[in-house]
Each structure stands twice: as C-alpha cells, then as structure tokens.
Design a protein around this motif. Structure first.
Motif, PDB file in Angstrom:
ATOM      1  N   LEU A  91      16.256  27.919 -75.136  1.00 57.81           N
ATOM      2  CA  LEU A  91      15.951  27.346 -73.823  1.00 57.81           C
ATOM      3  C   LEU A  91      15.085  26.099 -73.956  1.00 57.81           C
ATOM      4  CD1 LEU A  91      15.299  30.678 -71.918  1.00 57.81           C
ATOM      5  CD2 LEU A  91      17.279  29.172 -71.663  1.00 57.81           C
ATOM      6  N   ALA A  92      14.117  26.133 -74.868  1.00 54.39           N
ATOM      7  CA  ALA A  92      13.267  24.955 -75.087  1.00 54.39           C
ATOM      8  C   ALA A  92      14.085  23.802 -75.653  1.00 54.39           C
ATOM      9  CB  ALA A  92      12.123  25.309 -76.037  1.00 54.39           C
ATOM     10  N   GLY A  93      14.965  24.100 -76.615  1.00 55.72           N
ATOM     11  CA  GLY A  93      15.796  23.059 -77.204  1.00 55.72           C
ATOM     12  C   GLY A  93      16.781  22.482 -76.212  1.00 55.72           C
TER      13      GLY A  93
ATOM     14  N   LEU B  42      16.357  22.299 -72.816  1.00 53.34           N
ATOM     15  CA  LEU B  42      15.650  21.501 -71.823  1.00 53.34           C
ATOM     16  C   LEU B  42      15.056  20.233 -72.421  1.00 53.34           C
ATOM     17  CD1 LEU B  42      14.520  21.128 -68.958  1.00 53.34           C
ATOM     18  CD2 LEU B  42      12.548  22.498 -69.654  1.00 53.34           C
ATOM     19  N   GLY B  43      14.354  20.381 -73.536  1.00 53.13           N
ATOM     20  CA  GLY B  43      13.645  19.235 -74.096  1.00 53.13           C
ATOM     21  C   GLY B  43      14.510  18.308 -74.916  1.00 53.13           C
ATOM     22  N   GLY B  44      15.651  18.813 -75.399  1.00 52.52           N
ATOM     23  CA  GLY B  44      16.488  17.997 -76.266  1.00 52.52           C
ATOM     24  C   GLY B  44      17.876  17.734 -75.731  1.00 52.52           C
ATOM     25  N   VAL B  45      18.673  18.781 -75.617  1.00 53.29           N
ATOM     26  CA  VAL B  45      20.104  18.636 -75.336  1.00 53.29           C
ATOM     27  C   VAL B  45      20.388  17.994 -73.983  1.00 53.29           C
ATOM     28  CG1 VAL B  45      22.204  19.953 -74.873  1.00 53.29           C
ATOM     29  CG2 VAL B  45      20.812  20.484 -76.872  1.00 53.29           C
ATOM     30  N   LEU B  46      19.754  18.495 -72.917  1.00 56.24           N
ATOM     31  CA  LEU B  46      20.060  17.963 -71.592  1.00 56.24           C
ATOM     32  C   LEU B  46      19.600  16.513 -71.464  1.00 56.24           C
ATOM     33  CD1 LEU B  46      19.227  21.019 -69.298  1.00 56.24           C
ATOM     34  CD2 LEU B  46      21.470  20.210 -70.061  1.00 56.24           C
ATOM     35  N   VAL B  47      18.456  16.196 -72.044  1.00 62.98           N
ATOM     36  CA  VAL B  47      17.966  14.820 -72.017  1.00 62.98           C
ATOM     37  C   VAL B  47      18.924  13.904 -72.770  1.00 62.98           C
ATOM     38  CG1 VAL B  47      16.135  13.280 -72.801  1.00 62.98           C
ATOM     39  CG2 VAL B  47      15.544  15.468 -71.739  1.00 62.98           C
TER      40      VAL B  47
ATOM     41  N   LEU C 149      21.987  21.396 -80.472  1.00 64.89           N
ATOM     42  CA  LEU C 149      21.100  22.492 -80.097  1.00 64.89           C
ATOM     43  C   LEU C 149      20.692  23.292 -81.328  1.00 64.89           C
ATOM     44  CD1 LEU C 149      19.623  24.050 -77.945  1.00 64.89           C
ATOM     45  CD2 LEU C 149      21.727  25.316 -77.456  1.00 64.89           C
ATOM     46  N   LEU C 150      21.626  23.497 -82.249  1.00 65.15           N
ATOM     47  CA  LEU C 150      21.271  24.187 -83.490  1.00 65.15           C
ATOM     48  C   LEU C 150      20.190  23.419 -84.252  1.00 65.15           C
ATOM     49  CD1 LEU C 150      24.701  25.422 -84.923  1.00 65.15           C
ATOM     50  CD2 LEU C 150      22.793  26.841 -84.139  1.00 65.15           C
ATOM     51  N   ARG C 151      20.337  22.103 -84.293  1.00 68.26           N
ATOM     52  CA  ARG C 151      19.343  21.283 -84.993  1.00 68.26           C
ATOM     53  C   ARG C 151      17.977  21.388 -84.311  1.00 68.26           C
ATOM     54  NH1 ARG C 151      17.036  16.165 -84.762  1.00 68.26           N
ATOM     55  NH2 ARG C 151      16.650  15.195 -86.798  1.00 68.26           N
ATOM     56  N   HIS C 152      17.970  21.323 -82.995  1.00 67.81           N
ATOM     57  CA  HIS C 152      16.700  21.371 -82.262  1.00 67.81           C
ATOM     58  C   HIS C 152      15.990  22.710 -82.456  1.00 67.81           C
ATOM     59  CE1 HIS C 152      17.470  17.526 -80.634  1.00 67.81           C
ATOM     60  NE2 HIS C 152      18.277  17.890 -79.657  1.00 67.81           N
TER      61      HIS C 152
ATOM     62  N   VAL D 123       6.076  19.406 -71.969  1.00 66.04           N
ATOM     63  CA  VAL D 123       7.520  19.260 -72.170  1.00 66.04           C
ATOM     64  C   VAL D 123       7.846  17.851 -72.657  1.00 66.04           C
ATOM     65  CG1 VAL D 123       9.782  19.262 -71.034  1.00 66.04           C
ATOM     66  CG2 VAL D 123       8.121  21.051 -70.502  1.00 66.04           C
ATOM     67  N   TYR D 124       7.153  16.852 -72.124  1.00 62.12           N
ATOM     68  CA  TYR D 124       7.355  15.473 -72.590  1.00 62.12           C
ATOM     69  C   TYR D 124       7.052  15.366 -74.090  1.00 62.12           C
ATOM     70  CZ  TYR D 124       8.210  12.682 -68.350  1.00 62.12           C
ATOM     71  OH  TYR D 124       8.780  12.090 -67.243  1.00 62.12           O
ATOM     72  N   HIS D 125       5.961  15.986 -74.533  1.00 65.10           N
ATOM     73  CA  HIS D 125       5.598  15.913 -75.952  1.00 65.10           C
ATOM     74  C   HIS D 125       6.658  16.572 -76.830  1.00 65.10           C
ATOM     75  CE1 HIS D 125       1.879  14.173 -74.848  1.00 65.10           C
ATOM     76  NE2 HIS D 125       1.222  15.281 -74.554  1.00 65.10           N
ATOM     77  N   VAL D 126       7.108  17.767 -76.419  1.00 58.99           N
ATOM     78  CA  VAL D 126       8.120  18.471 -77.204  1.00 58.99           C
ATOM     79  C   VAL D 126       9.437  17.705 -77.191  1.00 58.99           C
ATOM     80  CG1 VAL D 126       9.482  20.590 -77.394  1.00 58.99           C
ATOM     81  CG2 VAL D 126       7.040  20.727 -76.825  1.00 58.99           C
ATOM     82  N   SER D 127       9.795  17.199 -76.020  1.00 55.70           N
ATOM     83  CA  SER D 127      11.052  16.456 -75.893  1.00 55.70           C
ATOM     84  C   SER D 127      11.035  15.204 -76.760  1.00 55.70           C
ATOM     85  CB  SER D 127      11.297  16.081 -74.427  1.00 55.70           C
ATOM     86  OG  SER D 127      12.517  15.385 -74.276  1.00 55.70           O
TER      87      SER D 127
END
Length: 390
Positions: free
Chosen positions: A107-109, A111-116, A212-215, A303-307
């Motif tokens: 879920l974190a990956g 929101l912070g990675g894939v969707l962005v 997502l796997l990478r994140h 979330v900004y920092h993680v993203s």
C-alpha cells in the motif's frame, strides 16, 4: 506512423534506447480498445438504467436477462469467459501470499510510488479534464485500492471473483470515458493521441507490477523468485481483462521494466501531472480517515518524503514536490521506514493476533465497499460533477 505532437521529442529519446519498443509504444498512443469502444457506441443508444441492468446480468452470469441485451454485449462476455492459454490460476498462490505478507508495504509503495509515477504520464490529462480526482478523489483512490485487494484474494481472478469483475468493470469505464473525451472540445487528439490509450494502460500495468515490486523491496519487503513471478502473472491477467492488447502487455518482469523505461522517456511533462501527483499525496490522510488538520499535514509531509525517496529526485522536482530539508535524504527516509516496519514486526510477534487483525482491517478501511455490492454503472458526462454516480 502518425505521431501525436506532444510525443515527438520523447519518441526520439526513446528510440535511442530501444527503437523497437519506442515504435510499439508510439503506435499504441493512437489505439484505444476497439472491442470495448464499439460496445460503448452500441450501448449509447440505450437508457443508462437499461445499460446498468445488462452489465449487471453479464457480470453475474444471468443468462435470461443477457439474452435481451444487444448482440455486441453478449459477444463481449462470451469472449472473455475463457482465460488465455498462458493463464495458470493455480500458480497465483505464491504471489497472493507475498502480497498479504507485505500488504502494508504494498500500500505504501502504491501510494508513494506507483500512482505518482502513473500520473507523470499524459494519462493525467484524462483524469484532470474529467475531474474524477477533484470531485470524488477519496472514493476514486479507495476504488483503486479495492481492485488491487480483490486481485490478491484467493480466487479473486476466477470468473466469479471480484478481482475479475472489477478488472472488467474498469475496462468498460475506460471505454466510456474514452468515448466521452473524444467528443469533448477539451481533448486534443492531434497532440495527445487517444484518451486512455493502449500505451497508457500498458504502461500503467507495468507500474502496478514490476515497479511496485521494486518499491516494496526498497521499503523492506521480502520475496523469492517464485513469488515475484506469480505476482507479475496476477497483474498480467488483470491487464488482459482490462483490455490491454497482447502487443503491449508484458510477459515477464524484465519486459515490464523495459516498457516502463521507454514510457518514461516517451511521455511529456505536463501541468496536469503536477496537479494530480500533489493532490494524490495530500489525499493520503483523507483516504486513511484522518481529518485533524495538524495530523493531516504531518502525514502528508511524511508521504512526500517517502514518495521522493521512491520516485527519485528528478521526477519529484519535475512534479514540483515541496523541497525537503537538506538533512533529509532518500537513504535516511527509507532506512527509517524499514526500521519502523521491523519494530512493528517485533510487536506483531509478541501480539500476533493484533498485528494480523490490524493489517486486514487496514486493507478494508482504505478501500471502497458499496453496501449494495459492486456498481456496474457508467459515467454519463465527461465531467465527474455532472455525471450520474458510478
């Protein structure tokens, strides 16, 4: 080949890296989903309530009702009943187990990675014009979570599973939105190609799977080769149900990563991507049910920092993320995130029932479950605020 003008520069960059894949990506920017698009044309002559009734019957295999539906709708459901030969439903188990073992990281990956990363493409223009994230943003993100969760429930991609049904529903919604956008004066096909093109859906599925796997690996997830391959095949079958042509639907994790790289080079930066990416990050607290202004601000900042750590400094700058203090580094953010996960894991071992319940509850809390079940209504207007609820 017709080149949408916005892709001219990116096409040259991508050809320098992988000419064959760049050609293929470009060709799919002017392709939608011919079968579903023709179906939407046929259904446009019917009353929306009648369309809803027929779609419900098709999804729930109500043969008596479906017999009265237009011929194209009947043939559409006949054509998707049988999975392709490469689908092995029994082989989805390892990927499903890996998903649930790392569900909080997934879920974190996402929101912070894939969707962005997904909104960094021209697909953002479709969402921006329709206003779906503006008018019903939290609901839209919760629906996205619901789809992913249902894909990774045991049996979710069988014919009767909700993962199967939601994938097909998204395909139909995409086709209807594409139909509405192509008739809108706001869409510039010469510059942007077809709305919600096969290139964009093909790119998106690579982000949901390989990226997502990478994140999640960088966030601390564990997985073996069998689990990763299984995870990729779950998303690949969902991509097939979404109507992505085989010509741009990946086969392996490496295929997906290659397509993602070419897509990043091909896609032009846009103002819409900036707006939607930042809206997405700031919506995270609302999706999680946090309404206190101070807590919302604190979580959005985190979330900004993680993203930023996941997507990289270059894309974060392009998307106009707030500048991070000099002492906050991507390495430090991810190390802190992984440390928190280890603490949570330790607590879970001491209180295993609580941890399992919390993880499952979180999955449901951030997803959209309509009391009446899955809705198979379609948007009736190009602008979300003027459309019937769907």
């Amino acid at each position: 080949m017709k080149i949408p003008t916005d892709y001219a520069d990116g096409y040259e960059r991508a050809r320098a890296v992988n000419p064959e894949l760049a050609d293929r990506y470009l060709a799919h920017t002017i392709v939608g989903d011919p079968e579903a698009d023709a179906l939407m044309e046929e259904l446009s002559a019917l009353d929306p309530e009648q369309v809803y009734r027929f779609l419900q019957a098709g999804m729930d295999e109500e043969a008596e009702v479906l017999r009265d539906a237009p011929p194209l709708l009947q043939s559409f459901f006949d054509g998707i009943e049988t999975p392709p030969e490469w689908v092995d439903l029994d082989a989805f188990g390892p990927g499903i187990r890996m998903f649930h073992r790392n569900s909080n990281l997934v879920l974190a990956g996402m929101l912070g990675g894939v969707l962005v990363e997904g909104f960094s493409t021209n697909i953002a223009k479709s969402f921006f014009i329709t206003g779906r994230l503006r008018d019903q943003g939290v609901r839209r993100l919760q629906q996205n979570n619901r789809h992913m969760i249902e894909l990774f429930f045991p049996g979710g991609l069988t014919r009767q599973g909700d993962g199967w049904k939601l994938s097909v529903r998204i395909r139909l919604v995409h086709a209807q939105v594409r139909r509405l956008l192509t008739r809108s004066e706001e869409w510039d096909e010469d510059a942007w190609g077809v709305p919600l093109s096969a290139a964009h859906t093909g790119f998106a599925i690579t982000a949901f799977s390989a990226r997502l796997l990478r994140h999640i690996r960088r966030l601390g997830a564990s997985s073996d080769r069998e689990e990763r391959s299984s995870f990729m095949q779950v998303w690949r079958y969902s991509g097939h149900l979404l109507g992505i042509p085989e010509s741009i639907l990946y086969e392996t994790e490496q295929d997906a990563l290659d397509l993602f790289r070419v897509g990043v080079l091909m896609e032009p930066p846009s103002m819409e991507s900036v707006v939607l990416a930042n809206s997405l990050v700031n919506s995270a607290p609302l999706v999680a049910g946090i309404t206190d202004p101070g807590e919302r601000s604190e979580l959005a900042s985190y979330v900004y920092h993680v993203s930023r750590a996941l997507i990289g400094k270059e894309l974060a700058t392009e998307l106009q993320y707030p500048r991070a203090p000099w002492f906050i580094t991507s390495t430090g953010v991810l190390a802190w995130f992984r440390w928190r996960q280890r603490i949570d894991l330790l607590a879970g071992r001491l209180l295993p029932g609580r941890r399992r319940g919390d993880a499952l509850a979180t999955l449901f809390d951030i997803s959209n479950y309509d009391e009446g079940g899955i809705l198979y209504r379609l948007p009736t207007h190009v602008h979300a605020e003027r459309s019937d609820r769907w």
